[in-house]
Every structure is written in structure tokens, then in C-alpha cells.
Design a protein around this motif. Structure first.
Motif, mmCIF file in Angstrom:
data_model
loop_
_atom_site.group_PDB
_atom_site.id
_atom_site.type_symbol
_atom_site.label_atom_id
_atom_site.label_comp_id
_atom_site.label_asym_id
_atom_site.label_seq_id
_atom_site.Cartn_x
_atom_site.Cartn_y
_atom_site.Cartn_z
ATOM 1 N N GLN A 128 0.816 -1.184 -0.019
ATOM 2 C CA GLN A 128 0.116 0.114 0.166
ATOM 3 C C GLN A 128 0.988 1.453 0.005
ATOM 4 N N THR A 144 0.894 5.276 0.246
ATOM 5 C CA THR A 144 0.060 6.469 0.717
ATOM 6 C C THR A 144 0.705 7.658 -0.138
ATOM 7 N N GLU A 197 -3.450 4.934 -1.671
ATOM 8 C CA GLU A 197 -4.448 5.270 -1.215
ATOM 9 C C GLU A 197 -3.975 6.835 -0.302
ATOM 10 N N ARG A 198 -5.142 7.447 0.050
ATOM 11 C CA ARG A 198 -4.790 8.629 0.738
ATOM 12 C C ARG A 198 -4.655 8.158 2.097
ATOM 13 N N GLU A 199 -3.605 9.122 2.914
ATOM 14 C CA GLU A 199 -3.480 8.731 4.395
ATOM 15 C C GLU A 199 -4.778 8.737 5.154
#
Length: 489
Positions: free
Chosen positions: A306, A308, A483-485
Motif C-alpha cells: 500500500q 500512501t 490510498e490517501r492517508e
């Protein structure tokens, strides 16, 4: 492997069946390979020079070198790109000496910041002084003044190509310019161009969500093979490229023995052979590019990463697969069509139209073609759906592909689309020139294309099911999500 090309010229169609009779081949004593297709319908020709040298051939000592050389070979020669090379040469030597000292000093942990600053100023002053001898974009200017269009170059993991389209009566101009570039390149403005490449990396990878997604995907899907490295190199690679290394890499591999030239258009093959012999024949062969000995070990389980990043969520899934001329590579061309090409493809119908889970979905093979590569699926979730939902929906379609035979209609549609796409790029001068040099360099023989349609036509639904089960499974996949944090509540 299916390859699709943009076409600049549309001329009399040519099929794979007639291509073998129309290609004129010649190999010179120094190893230079020449492929020609006469097409007198329009008074123009396309010239491709492809060197079978790409980022896959780099080691940890000079990653990013092939891409850097693509930039540097636009800088000119001893006669092009300079106002006075005799006066320029001593200044270039001083710039290299100071630049080398500065690089060595920066590499030391105990370096004196004031000493670094002093050398930086000295280098900047020398580079400023050097500008009086530099003629910018001289290759492009000469070609444009003589009717040239589409002058460009590109570096991939497998090869490097320089291309131009010119009026038919400018073949000798092209031969003079390009042989001079091969014989007498001058790597001027190296340190400033290295900064340009670092900025390019920043924009294309470090601040670009899609670039970052793919960089993480390839770096994690491959643990050993150099396909894992970005073509541009990692930041530390670029920072540590030296002029001496670059020159050595150039002189070692950028020679006729690793070069394929394609001329397609209004040309006379005997005259072209004689002209290229006159301009290129005395260039030393160079050393054959060694095959990559690193073999990627079989993947033993799923990899999940993943990333960020402040951007809309995305995901990419990669499965290891063979490359040409393996039979499964042909099958994957059909799988690519069935799953992800066009509005009638399975993933588009299921994820975009029916479930409305994503705004976009793509499938393709990457990151190279010379060695075993990856089948890649990318998707952008439609808000408020998550990457987890999209991932599950993709796996359902992959599982179905290995469980149920593809319908005869789907298989016929995929086969016809591959044939149509192939014929489309065979019709254009530029598409044909690119195809000839690509397959000659990567497959070892441009004739790979001659039997492609026959092999594709023999692939049945059972082949698709078997190939899907063999490669498109959890133990062979790498998943990267961007993905955004998570925000604190």
C-alpha cells in the motif's frame, strides 16, 4: 506480444502475407542491420534507428544510463551544436574535471560544505562560460529546415530509438547527420542535463500518482530481474551518474553491431545501401550487448503493497508471464482483448457498466518484452467504492476466465481486433518501421510478425482457460494500492 503504434502516414495497405517479399535486408561488415520497404506512393520516407540497448542492460553502477544517453545524444557532435569545437573542447575538459571532483566530494560524509559550495560556484561559472559555444537544438533545426517532421527519440527497458520523417530527396542528409552522431557525439552540458533528468523524475514519479503506482508495482513484482528498476533510474542513481561512465557506456554499446535501421517509403534500396555503406560503413562495430543473466525466481506467494499518496485511490495487479515467442504470450494477447480492451470487454462491462465500481480499467503487458514480463490490470475506483471492492470484482472475472470457456463470439472478436490493429500499423510508414526494428531487436528477427495471425487463429477456448489457471492465480500476483492517508476523526 501485441504492439500498437500511432501512424503519421497512410499509404497503400500491406499485409503480413506480402511483407516478406517487400522487405529488403542488408547487413554490413560492421554488424549494422538495414531493413527497407520501398513505398513510392508518396515522396517521403521514415527512418528509424534502433539500438538494442535499454535500461534492462544496466547494472547497479549505472542505472538510468540509457535514458541519460538519449538526452545527451541530442546535444550534438564535433560539428553540430557548437560554434567552435576547437575552442569548446578545453572548456569541456575543465567542466568534467571540476564536475568529477564535486561529485566525489559530495559522496563523502565528512565533506566540508564550504568546499562543496566553492566547487559548485566554479562549475556554474564554467558552465555559464560554456554557453557561448552551445547551439541549442541544432539537429531539430536542420531537419525542420529540410522538411523533417516527427523528429524524436525514446528509451524503453529493451531498446533506444531515434526517428524522423523526411522528404524522399533528403536521405543523404539523414545519413550524414545520423552517422556523425554515431561517430562524433559530444556529451556537452552533462551536469545541467543531469539536473533536468532529476527534475523529470520528480515530475513523472515522485509527484505523479500513476508513476508512483507503477514504480512500486514493478519494483515489488520483480525481486531480482532488472525490469524492476525504472527506466529513468532511481534518484540516487541519477545523482551519481558520471560523465566518464556515460561515455564508456556509449562507446561500448552504441555501435553498429547493436543497431537496426529501418527505412520505409520512397527509397531505392540499392542506392540506399550504397549511401549507408559510405556514411556508416567505417564505424567500428562496438561490443554486442550481453544478454541479461539474472533470472527472476518463481514467485511463491502474493505480494501486497500500500502506497500512501494524496490522490484518488488506484490499484494495480500484476501477474508474471512468459514473453515472446512462448505460446502463452500469444494466449495473453487474446486474454488482454477479452478482459480489458474496449467497451465490450469483460472488465469494462462488469466493473464500469454493470456494477459501476470504477471509472476506468485497463489491461496490458509490461514493463518490457525481451524477457519474461507481467500481465497488468489497473483500475480507478468510483467514489464511494473502495479498492478492496474493486479487487474482489477483478478476481471474480479472473476466476471465471479459468473456469468457463470463452465463447466463440468473444474469441472471434478478440482475434479480429488483433488482426485489424496489426494491419492498421502495417499500413503506415512509421508503424511499419517501428515494427521492423522492434521485432528485429527484441525477438531477434522481424519475421516474428509473419506467422503471428496464424498462431493466434489456432488458439482455442481451452488454451485460454489453461493459461489463465497457470498464471492468473494468487501465488503469482503482486498488488499495489494507492490510498490517501487516513484522516484522524
Amino acid at each position: 506480444m501485441a504492439v500498437f503504434f500511432c501512424l503519421l502516414f497512410w499509404v497503400t495497405p500491406i499485409s503480413a502475407a506480402t511483407l516478406e517479399d517487400r522487405v529488403v535486408e542488408h547487413e554490413f561488415a560492421n554488424g549494422l542491420k538495414l531493413l527497407m520497404v520501398p513505398r513510392p506512393e508518396a515522396p517521403t520516407f521514415t527512418a528509424y534507428i534502433t539500438l538494442g540497448v535499454g535500461s534492462v542492460h544496466e547494472t547497479s553502477e549505472h542505472r538510468g544510463m540509457a535514458h541519460m544517453l538519449e538526452h545527451m545524444l541530442f546535444k550534438g557532435t564535433k560539428t553540430i551544436g557548437t560554434t567552435d569545437y576547437a575552442k569548446e573542447k578545453p572548456l569541456l575538459e575543465r567542466i568534467e574535471e571540476v564536475g568529477s571532483r564535486l561529485d566525489a566530494l559530495r559522496a563523502r560524509r565528512d565533506a566540508d560544505p564550504e568546499e562543496i559550495a566553492a566547487l559548485e560556484k566554479e562549475l556554474a561559472d564554467l558552465q555559464q562560460e560554456h554557453q557561448q559555444f552551445v547551439v541549442k537544438d541544432e539537429f531539430a533545426r536542420i531537419y525542420a529546415e529540410h522538411g523533417g517532421v516527427g523528429y524524436n527519440a525514446f528509451t524503453s527497458r529493451d531498446l533506444t530509438t531515434y526517428l524522423i520523417n523526411l522528404p524522399a530527396n533528403k536521405l543523404e542528409l539523414w545519413a550524414a547527420i545520423e552517422s556523425d552522431r554515431m561517430k562524433n557525439p559530444v556529451l556537452r552540458e552533462f551536469y545541467t542535463e543531469r539536473d533536468v533528468v532529476m527534475e523529470e523524475r520528480y515530475r513523472a514519479y515522485e509527484t505523479n500518482p500513476r508513476g508512483m503506482l507503477f514504480e512500486h508495482l514493478f519494483a515489488n513484482a520483480f525481486t531480482l530481474h532488472p525490469y524492476r528498476n525504472p527506466i529513468i533510474g532511481w534518484r540516487s542513481d541519477i545523482e551519481n551518474l558520471t560523465l566518464e561512465q556515460t561515455r564508456d557506456f556509449l562507446h561500448r554499446y552504441y555501435g553498429p553491431v547493436n543497431t537496426v535501421i529501418a527505412l520505409v517509403g520512397d527509397i531505392d534500396p540499392p542506392a540506399a545501401i550504397a549511401m549507408i555503406a559510405r556514411y556508416f560503413g567505417d564505424i567500428p562495430s562496438g561490443l554486442p550487448v550481453p544478454a541479461v543473466s539474472d533470472v527472476e525466481p518463481p514467485q511463491r506467494g502474493e505480494k501486497r503493497i500500500q502506497v500512501t499518496f494524496d490522490a484518488e485511490p488506484q490499484l494495480a495487479i500484476a501477474f508474471h508471464k512468459p514473453t515472446l515467442p512462448e505460446h502463452d504470450d500469444y494466449v495473453f494477447d487474446l486474454i488482454n482483448q477479452v478482459l480489458g480492451q474496449g467497451r465490450s470487454s469483460r472488465l469494462y462491462r462488469s466493473l464500469v457498466l454493470e456494477q459501476q465500481l470504477v471509472t476506468a480499467v485497463q489491461t496490458f503487458s509490461a514493463p518490457g518484452s525481451r524477457y519474461p514480463n507481467l500481465f497488468v490490470i489497473t483500475a480507478t475506483p468510483r467514489h464511494p467504492h473502495t479498492t478492496a471492492e474493486v479487487e474482489a470484482a477483478i478476481y471474480a472475472e479472473l476466476e471465471r476466465l479459468g473456469r468457463e470457456p470463452v465463447s466463440a463470439a468473444e474469441l472471434e472478436r478478440a482475434t479480429n481486433r488483433l488482426r485489424t490493429d496489426r494491419l492498421r500499423f502495417l499500413r503506415g510508414n512509421e508503424g511499419l518501421a517501428r515494427m521492423l526494428t522492434f521485432y528485429q531487436s527484441v525477438a531477434g528477427d522481424w519475421r516474428y510478425v509473419l506467422t503471428y495471425d496464424e498462431i493466434i487463429a489456432e488458439i482455442g477456448a481451452q488454451d485460454v482457460m489453461d493459461t489463465a489457471r497457470r498464471w492468473l492465480h494468487a501465488g503469482n500476483r503482486t498488488l499495489v494500492t494507492l490510498e490517501r492517508e487516513a484522516q484522524e476523526q
